[in-house]
Each structure stands twice: as C-alpha cells, then as structure tokens.
Design a protein around this motif. Structure first.
Motif, mmCIF file in Angstrom:
data_model
loop_
_atom_site.group_PDB
_atom_site.id
_atom_site.type_symbol
_atom_site.label_atom_id
_atom_site.label_comp_id
_atom_site.label_asym_id
_atom_site.label_seq_id
_atom_site.Cartn_x
_atom_site.Cartn_y
_atom_site.Cartn_z
ATOM 1 N N ILE A 178 3.972 8.453 7.402
ATOM 2 C CA ILE A 178 3.678 7.016 7.512
ATOM 3 C C ILE A 178 4.461 6.393 8.672
ATOM 4 O O ILE A 178 3.936 5.546 9.412
ATOM 5 C CB ILE A 178 3.960 6.289 6.174
ATOM 6 C CG1 ILE A 178 2.922 6.718 5.122
ATOM 7 C CG2 ILE A 178 3.937 4.775 6.357
ATOM 8 C CD1 ILE A 178 3.156 6.126 3.729
ATOM 9 N N ARG A 228 0.851 -1.205 0.000
ATOM 10 C CA ARG A 228 0.000 0.000 0.000
ATOM 11 C C ARG A 228 0.886 1.256 0.000
ATOM 12 O O ARG A 228 0.622 2.211 -0.729
ATOM 13 C CB ARG A 228 -0.920 -0.045 1.229
ATOM 14 C CG ARG A 228 -1.529 1.268 1.639
ATOM 15 C CD ARG A 228 -2.787 1.592 0.889
ATOM 16 N NE ARG A 228 -3.394 2.814 1.439
ATOM 17 C CZ ARG A 228 -4.021 3.718 0.703
ATOM 18 N NH1 ARG A 228 -4.172 3.533 -0.586
ATOM 19 N NH2 ARG A 228 -4.540 4.787 1.255
ATOM 20 N N GLN A 286 0.995 4.357 -2.685
ATOM 21 C CA GLN A 286 0.769 5.754 -2.275
ATOM 22 C C GLN A 286 1.927 6.646 -2.711
ATOM 23 O O GLN A 286 1.708 7.762 -3.184
ATOM 24 C CB GLN A 286 0.636 5.847 -0.752
ATOM 25 C CG GLN A 286 -0.700 5.389 -0.220
ATOM 26 C CD GLN A 286 -0.624 5.217 1.273
ATOM 27 O OE1 GLN A 286 -0.012 4.282 1.762
ATOM 28 N NE2 GLN A 286 -1.222 6.138 2.006
ATOM 29 N N VAL A 315 2.596 7.051 11.697
ATOM 30 C CA VAL A 315 1.362 6.244 11.729
ATOM 31 C C VAL A 315 1.689 4.821 12.184
ATOM 32 O O VAL A 315 0.993 4.246 13.039
ATOM 33 C CB VAL A 315 0.691 6.218 10.330
ATOM 34 C CG1 VAL A 315 -0.436 5.190 10.281
ATOM 35 C CG2 VAL A 315 0.160 7.598 9.963
#
Ligand SMILES: C=C(O[C@@H]1C=C(C(=O)O)C=C[C@H]1O)C(=O)O
Length: 111
Positions: A86, A56, A60, A89
């Motif tokens: 990220i 993913r 992105q 995150v």
C-alpha cells in the motif's frame, strides 16, 4: 550425485520447482494489482481525491489478518506485507496526482 540417484536432492528440486512457480504467480498477481491501483490513481487525480484512504486500508488489513489466520499464515506478516504494498501504491498515486495537477500531495516540504 544426480537427482535421479539422490532422493534428498530430488525432493529439494521438486520443492524448488513449486517455489519458482509460486514466485512467478506472485509477480503476475502483483503486476495485475499495480495495474488496477494505477488506474485508481488516475481516477483519484482526475477527481481530486486524496491518494490514501485510511478507512479502506483499515478494512483491508482486518480482512487480510482474518484470511491469514484461517490459512495458518502469521497475521502480523500479512499486515506488514500489505502495508508495504500500500505504501508503494500511495507513492504512485502521489506521483500521478502531481503529474496530473502539478500539485505535490504530500511527503516532502516544498521550497
Ligand atoms: C488503491 C487505493 O488507494 C490506496 C491504496 C490501497 C491499496 O493498495 O489497496 C488502499 C487504499 C488507499 O490508501 C484505493 O483507494 O482503493
């Protein structure tokens, strides 16, 4: 000299007012993004999914680089910026998983 009489100062103030608005929008957009990613972290913890999803992330980054190029923004900067977010995150997701399952999901070695 006041902004009314100094055109350079007036222009600077006007540009800085826009910069302040943009910074406020960035903060609100980031807050909303982290609200969503924290919900993703909860979902992953409940269903025992890994905190990171490298495929993913690749998609992105490729997409953001294309968007940056079209917008005349340095794609390397866009990639660095996304990776920075990220990374944070994933740190949240690891903390959520640890809290939910009591299992550290990576990073430090356990004694
Ligand atoms: C938010 C997610 O978790 C992680 C963080 C991502 C992000 O901040 O965009 C993307 C992929 C994952 O490594 C996700 O899987 O969608």
């Amino acid at each position: 000299m006041g902004a009314e009489t100094d055109p350079v100062k007036a222009q600077l103030l006007e540009l800085r007012a826009s910069i302040d608005n943009i910074d406020a929008a960035l903060v609100h957009m980031l807050a909303e993004r982290f609200r969503c990613t924290k919900a993703v972290g909860q979902l992953k913890a409940v269903h025992n999914l890994p905190p990171a999803d490298p495929e993913r992330e690749r998609q992105q980054i490729a997409r953001l680089r294309r968007l940056a190029k079209d917008a005349q923004l340095d794609p390397d900067f866009a990639e660095k910026f996304l990776n920075f977010i990220i990374h944070e995150v994933i740190r949240h997701h690891e903390a959520i998983a640890e809290k939910h399952n009591g299992v550290p999901t990576g990073g430090e070695a356990q004694a």
